[in-house]
Every structure is written in structure tokens, then in C-alpha cells.
Design a protein around this motif. Structure first.
Motif, PDB file in Angstrom:
ATOM      1  N   PRO A 178       0.810  -1.225   0.000  1.00  0.00           N
ATOM      2  CA  PRO A 178       0.000   0.000   0.000  1.00  0.00           C
ATOM      3  C   PRO A 178       0.841   1.272   0.000  1.00  0.00           C
ATOM      4  O   PRO A 178       0.353   2.333   0.383  1.00  0.00           O
ATOM      5  N   VAL A 179       2.102   1.166  -0.396  1.00  0.00           N
ATOM      6  CA  VAL A 179       2.981   2.331  -0.517  1.00  0.00           C
ATOM      7  C   VAL A 179       3.705   2.233  -1.850  1.00  0.00           C
ATOM      8  O   VAL A 179       3.994   1.129  -2.332  1.00  0.00           O
ATOM      9  N   LEU A 181      15.249  -0.849  -9.294  1.00  0.00           N
ATOM     10  CA  LEU A 181      13.936  -0.792  -9.948  1.00  0.00           C
ATOM     11  C   LEU A 181      13.862  -1.830 -11.067  1.00  0.00           C
ATOM     12  O   LEU A 181      14.688  -1.839 -11.971  1.00  0.00           O
ATOM     13  N   GLN A 182      12.855  -2.687 -10.987  1.00  0.00           N
ATOM     14  CA  GLN A 182      12.627  -3.684 -12.026  1.00  0.00           C
ATOM     15  C   GLN A 182      11.779  -3.071 -13.144  1.00  0.00           C
ATOM     16  O   GLN A 182      10.945  -2.181 -12.894  1.00  0.00           O
ATOM     17  N   PRO A 183      11.950  -3.526 -14.387  1.00  0.00           N
ATOM     18  CA  PRO A 183      11.073  -3.047 -15.453  1.00  0.00           C
ATOM     19  C   PRO A 183       9.641  -3.530 -15.218  1.00  0.00           C
ATOM     20  O   PRO A 183       9.418  -4.696 -14.871  1.00  0.00           O
ATOM     21  N   ALA A 184       8.689  -2.652 -15.399  1.00  0.00           N
ATOM     22  CA  ALA A 184       7.290  -3.001 -15.125  1.00  0.00           C
ATOM     23  C   ALA A 184       6.804  -4.154 -15.992  1.00  0.00           C
ATOM     24  O   ALA A 184       5.937  -4.923 -15.572  1.00  0.00           O
ATOM     25  N   PHE A 185       7.376  -4.313 -17.214  1.00  0.00           N
ATOM     26  CA  PHE A 185       6.909  -5.389 -18.079  1.00  0.00           C
ATOM     27  C   PHE A 185       7.221  -6.771 -17.496  1.00  0.00           C
ATOM     28  O   PHE A 185       6.593  -7.763 -17.854  1.00  0.00           O
ATOM     29  N   SER A 186       8.194  -6.829 -16.575  1.00  0.00           N
ATOM     30  CA  SER A 186       8.574  -8.122 -15.998  1.00  0.00           C
ATOM     31  C   SER A 186       7.771  -8.472 -14.753  1.00  0.00           C
ATOM     32  O   SER A 186       7.928  -9.562 -14.208  1.00  0.00           O
ATOM     33  N   ARG A 187       6.895  -7.547 -14.313  1.00  0.00           N
ATOM     34  CA  ARG A 187       6.140  -7.783 -13.077  1.00  0.00           C
ATOM     35  C   ARG A 187       5.102  -8.878 -13.298  1.00  0.00           C
ATOM     36  O   ARG A 187       4.299  -8.822 -14.230  1.00  0.00           O
ATOM     37  N   LEU A 188       5.100  -9.845 -12.420  1.00  0.00           N
ATOM     38  CA  LEU A 188       4.112 -10.911 -12.477  1.00  0.00           C
ATOM     39  C   LEU A 188       2.800 -10.426 -11.869  1.00  0.00           C
ATOM     40  O   LEU A 188       2.787  -9.525 -11.036  1.00  0.00           O
ATOM     41  N   PRO A 189       1.687 -11.022 -12.261  1.00  0.00           N
ATOM     42  CA  PRO A 189       0.387 -10.530 -11.774  1.00  0.00           C
ATOM     43  C   PRO A 189       0.164 -10.824 -10.302  1.00  0.00           C
ATOM     44  O   PRO A 189       0.775 -11.724  -9.721  1.00  0.00           O
ATOM     45  N   GLU A 190      -0.721 -10.034  -9.694  1.00  0.00           N
ATOM     46  CA  GLU A 190      -1.151 -10.301  -8.324  1.00  0.00           C
ATOM     47  C   GLU A 190      -1.983 -11.573  -8.297  1.00  0.00           C
ATOM     48  O   GLU A 190      -2.532 -12.012  -9.301  1.00  0.00           O
ATOM     49  N   GLY A 191      -2.082 -12.159  -7.111  1.00  0.00           N
ATOM     50  CA  GLY A 191      -2.930 -13.329  -6.968  1.00  0.00           C
ATOM     51  C   GLY A 191      -2.206 -14.467  -6.280  1.00  0.00           C
ATOM     52  O   GLY A 191      -1.178 -14.282  -5.642  1.00  0.00           O
ATOM     53  N   ASP A 210       7.388   1.663 -12.574  1.00  0.00           N
ATOM     54  CA  ASP A 210       6.113   2.388 -12.636  1.00  0.00           C
ATOM     55  C   ASP A 210       5.668   2.819 -11.240  1.00  0.00           C
ATOM     56  O   ASP A 210       4.503   3.139 -11.028  1.00  0.00           O
ATOM     57  N   ASP A 211       6.602   2.796 -10.277  1.00  0.00           N
ATOM     58  CA  ASP A 211       6.407   3.299  -8.911  1.00  0.00           C
ATOM     59  C   ASP A 211       5.574   2.385  -8.034  1.00  0.00           C
ATOM     60  O   ASP A 211       5.013   2.811  -7.027  1.00  0.00           O
ATOM     61  N   THR A 212       5.502   1.107  -8.382  1.00  0.00           N
ATOM     62  CA  THR A 212       4.784   0.147  -7.542  1.00  0.00           C
ATOM     63  C   THR A 212       5.766  -0.707  -6.745  1.00  0.00           C
ATOM     64  O   THR A 212       6.925  -0.849  -7.104  1.00  0.00           O
ATOM     65  N   CYS A 213       5.249  -1.265  -5.642  1.00  0.00           N
ATOM     66  CA  CYS A 213       6.001  -2.237  -4.838  1.00  0.00           C
ATOM     67  C   CYS A 213       5.145  -3.494  -4.711  1.00  0.00           C
ATOM     68  O   CYS A 213       3.952  -3.406  -4.413  1.00  0.00           O
ATOM     69  N   THR A 237       7.533   6.395  -2.132  1.00  0.00           N
ATOM     70  CA  THR A 237       7.173   6.578  -0.721  1.00  0.00           C
ATOM     71  C   THR A 237       8.073   5.738   0.175  1.00  0.00           C
ATOM     72  O   THR A 237       8.573   6.209   1.211  1.00  0.00           O
ATOM     73  N   LEU A 238       8.295   4.490  -0.217  1.00  0.00           N
ATOM     74  CA  LEU A 238       9.160   3.608   0.560  1.00  0.00           C
ATOM     75  C   LEU A 238      10.586   4.165   0.602  1.00  0.00           C
ATOM     76  O   LEU A 238      11.228   4.176   1.661  1.00  0.00           O
TER      77      LEU A 238
END
Length: 418
Positions: free
Chosen positions: A223-224, A348-358, A378-381, A228-229
Motif C-alpha cells: 500500500p505504498v 527498480l525492475q522493469p514493469a513489463f517483468s512484473r508478475l500478476p497479483e494473486g 512504474d512506482d509500484t512495490c 514513498t518507501l
């Protein structure tokens, strides 16, 4: 020129010994990278070949406990081309590569495949790389991707992989030598405990039984944001990793009988000279955090910072060196409650490599209870928790994950206001 019987690092020896003792085969490191339209196949091949000629680890052709390491300077990288009908076929190819035997031939222990598919399923062109786990690590993979896509230069680091192995073996030759600085520090720090001490999590079940061979992974968005982190860590005069260590400490010790936990922390395992050298450097380090104040999230963060600062001068001590030095003969975690492992990817990892939530499951033995976090461009954790479902109750895992998410938000907000 071929170099036979070269030594291997503590990391490589430990991984090979555990695989042999347990009869396991570790999955290959596989990555699928979208190729931008402006990068043609000839240039991509040239960059892969240049990397292989520069980096010694990419010229390793075999490794064994009996015969050591073989480097072949004349070895050519295995670069293939393949067309598939759809994106689903790329996923199937990816899975095939994770279990491929990359030590079967005379070539390097890695290969690359230029994959094309119908443009309606995505970019249309991908580079699929598969590496034997003994010749690469996550940091090396990230840097190689940047180089291949033109986001980083291809000059390499200041030291070769073989120089690193020689340095490490010279620095940590005898794990039972009580006169070394490393031994005396770790003897005080561990204080009679073992480096791979069980976490003793209250939601562990059936820990004295056999592993199921399955891993369940729960992936959630923190949630940050990454910014922010990072800002909160800076306000607390620490790195984002140390902040996450404190967050996980507070959460984990809410599920332990005593406020005393040893995390097995994934580290880069590299001195500055080898920061840009490709190879298997990544290692583990025992980080022990204890104290009656760990029930307070901010106090847990401060305790984690103190503990990390004390181990920082000794962070290159090999994990298998520590096991040999401070564990009794025959010691292992085959039938004990798993240790809590912590991993934080600090780049920072490239956003295209992010695996989906679940929730996801896959087949492989896992002895640790793993908590990991990654930051993306893309500023997500993303928080990821992985475990053997036969050894941990899902209700407890969910409660633990919820507490990590809650603590992350609370701590970041508190530090922002400090």
C-alpha cells in the motif's frame, strides 16, 4: 583456450552439494524480454556475443564437485530463432527452458532464443534467455537485460569472475579457523544460535514431515509506492531494504514465541570491484533481530537497522562458510520448521517483468518461508510470500501478509511525519 579444473565459489559449491545430497535439480533462470521494434536481430546477436566474449561466467561449459569448473574461451553462445503461433506458446517454451539440461553439451551453460509470434499477442518479438543457476544471479540478469536493450554500456566491471572466486577462497579458506576476524564476529553475533535457525512461526504445521514438492505463492501490491518507501527510508537514515527488514521483523515476531528471529537474507554478495561482473554472486546472510521492543513497528525498524549495521562489515561472509563454521555435523533443515527467508530487490525492475497479483502454485521443493519485495519503474512495490503448503497453514499466512501490508503503510506514514 580451455581451462579445466578451475575452483568454484562457496555459493556454487554449496548449491551443488545440497542438490546432490537431496537429489534435486534446481530450475534454470529463465527470462522473457520484449524486443523493441528498433532493435534488429543482427544487433541483438552482436550484443549477446560481445557479452559472452567479455564475461567469463558466460564461457563456463561444465561444473562438477569432482572435476571443478571448465571455461572455454572459444565457446560460442547458443542463439536460436523460433516462431510460435501465440503468446501461450511462449509461456510453454518458457516452462520447457526452466527444466532444460544446459550442461548436456560442450557449449556454455546458457542459451538465448529469438522468439517471434503474431503481433496481436503482444510486441511480436521476444528474447528468451535460459541460464543454468550456477552461472548467473538476479542482479547479473538485470544488468544484462539493460545492456541488451541499450540502457547500459557493455564495458563490464573491474574484475573477472575467476578473480572473484580466487579472492573469496583466499579470504574465507577455513571455516573452523577461530583466529579469523569473520569467525570471531559471527561467534559473538550468533551467540550460540545457528545461522539457519528455525523461525518457529506459530502457523507452521507438519514441519517434521516430508516436503510436498509444491510451492504456493501469494503476490500482493504494497500500500505504498516505491518513491514513498524510498523517501521514508531516507528519513529514517536507512536503505529501503533495511526498512523492509524492520517491517518484516515486526510482522514475523508477532507469530513467534520469543521476540528473537534470525532471517536468512538474500544479498548481492559483491564487493564494489565486481558490481558489474556477470556471474553467480548472490548469497545469504543470517540477520538476527531480538528485543522486547519488537512489538512496536518503529522500534522493530530501529532494531533491524542496528542489527544490519553490525553485520554490514561482514556481509560478504559466504553462507556455506557460516554453516560449516557454526552448525553441528549432520545439521540441516530437512525435518525442522523452515527458516524465514527475506529478499528485497533494491533496484527498480522493469514493469513489463512484473508478475500478476494473486495466488500461484508451481512444483519445486522449498524449505524456507519466504517473504520478498520488489520495486518497479512504474512506482509500484510488490510483496510476495512463498511457502510449502504442507508446512504452513494458509490462514496464518494470510494474517501474516495482512500485517506486513498494514505495517508498511503505518511505518512509512510515521517516518514521513517525523
Amino acid at each position: 583456450m580451455t581451462f579445466d579444473g578451475e575452483p568454484f565459489s562457496w555459493q556454487q559449491e554449496g548449491r551443488m552439494r545440497r542438490a546432490a545430497d537431496r537429489g534435486e535439480r534446481v530450475r534454470n533462470v529463465v527470462q522473457t524480454i520484449p524486443i523493441p521494434p528498433e532493435l534488429d536481430a543482427a544487433e541483438l546477436r552482436a550484443r549477446l556475443t560481445a557479452a559472452a566474449r567479455r564475461e567469463e561466467s558466460l564461457r563456463i561449459t561444465s561444473m562438477s564437485l569432482d572435476a571443478g569448473t571448465t571455461y572455454d574461451d572459444a565457446a560460442e553462445p547458443d542463439i536460436r530463432a523460433k516462431h510460435v503461433p501465440s503468446g501461450a506458446d511462449i509461456e510453454a517454451l518458457d516452462e520447457q527452458e526452466t527444466v532444460a539440461d544446459l550442461q548436456a553439451g560442450d557449449g556454455p551453460m546458457w542459451r538465448a532464443t529469438l522468439v517471434s509470434c503474431r503481433s496481436g499477442d503482444g510486441p511480436g518479438r521476444y528474447l528468451l534467455t535460459s541460464f543454468d543457476h550456477l552461472v548467473t544471479d538476479g542482479y547479473s540478469q538485470a544488468r544484462l537485460v539493460d545492456e541488451l536493450l541499450g540502457a547500459a554500456d557493455g564495458n563490464g566491471g573491474g574484475g573477472s569472475f575467476r578473480e572473484w572466486v580466487e579472492w573469496q577462497r583466499g579470504e574465507y579458506p577455513d571455516p573452523r579457523s577461530e583466529t579469523s576476524g569473520a569467525f570471531s564476529f559471527w561467534e559473538r553475533y550468533l551467540d550460540g544460535t545457528v545461522p539457519d535457525r528455525s523461525a518457529g512461526l506459530t502457523f507452521a504445521t507438519g514441519d517434521d514431515g516430508a516436503l510436498t514438492g509444491q510451492v504456493h505463492t501469494v503476490r500482493r501490491t504494497l500500500p505504498v509506492s516505491a518513491q514513498t518507501l524510498t523517501r521514508a527510508a531516507a528519513r529514517g537514515r536507512m536503505t529501503p531494504f533495511v526498512l523492509f527488514l524492520g517491517i518484516a521483523t515486526h510482522a514475523a515476531t508477532r507469530f513467534t514465541p520469543d521476540p528473537d528471529i534470525t532471517f536468512r537474507v538474500n544479498t548481492m554478495g559483491r564487493p564494489p570491484r565486481f558490481l558489474d561482473t556477470h556471474g553467480y554472486f548472490s548469497d545469504n546472510l543470517p540477520v538476527r533481530v531480538a528485543g522486547d521492543e519488537l512489538g512496536d513497528p518503529l522500534a522493530a525498524v530501529r532494531a533491524a537497522r542496528r542489527s544490519w549495521m553490525s553485520v554490514l562489515p561482514h556481509q560478504l561472509t559466504p553462507w556455506d562458510y557460516l554453516l560449516a563454521a557454526f552448525c553441528p555435523p549432520g545439521h540441516g533443515i530437512m525435518g525442522r520448521p523452515a527458516q524465514a527467508l527475506l529478499n528485497f530487490e533494491s533496484w527498480l525492475q522493469p514493469a513489463f517483468s512484473r508478475l500478476p497479483e494473486g495466488d500461484f502454485s508451481y512444483a519445486t521443493p522449498m524449505r524456507t518461508f519466504q517473504t520478498a519485495a520488489s520495486m518497479y519503474d512504474d512506482d509500484t512495490c510488490i510483496l510476495e510470500c512463498s511457502y510449502d503448503p504442507g508446512r504452513f497453514a494458509r490462514s496464518g499466512v494470510d494474517e501474516y501478509i495482512g500485517l506486513v501490508l498494514q505495517t508498511a503503510a503505518l511505518v512509512c506514514a510515521a517516518l514521513a511525519d517525523s
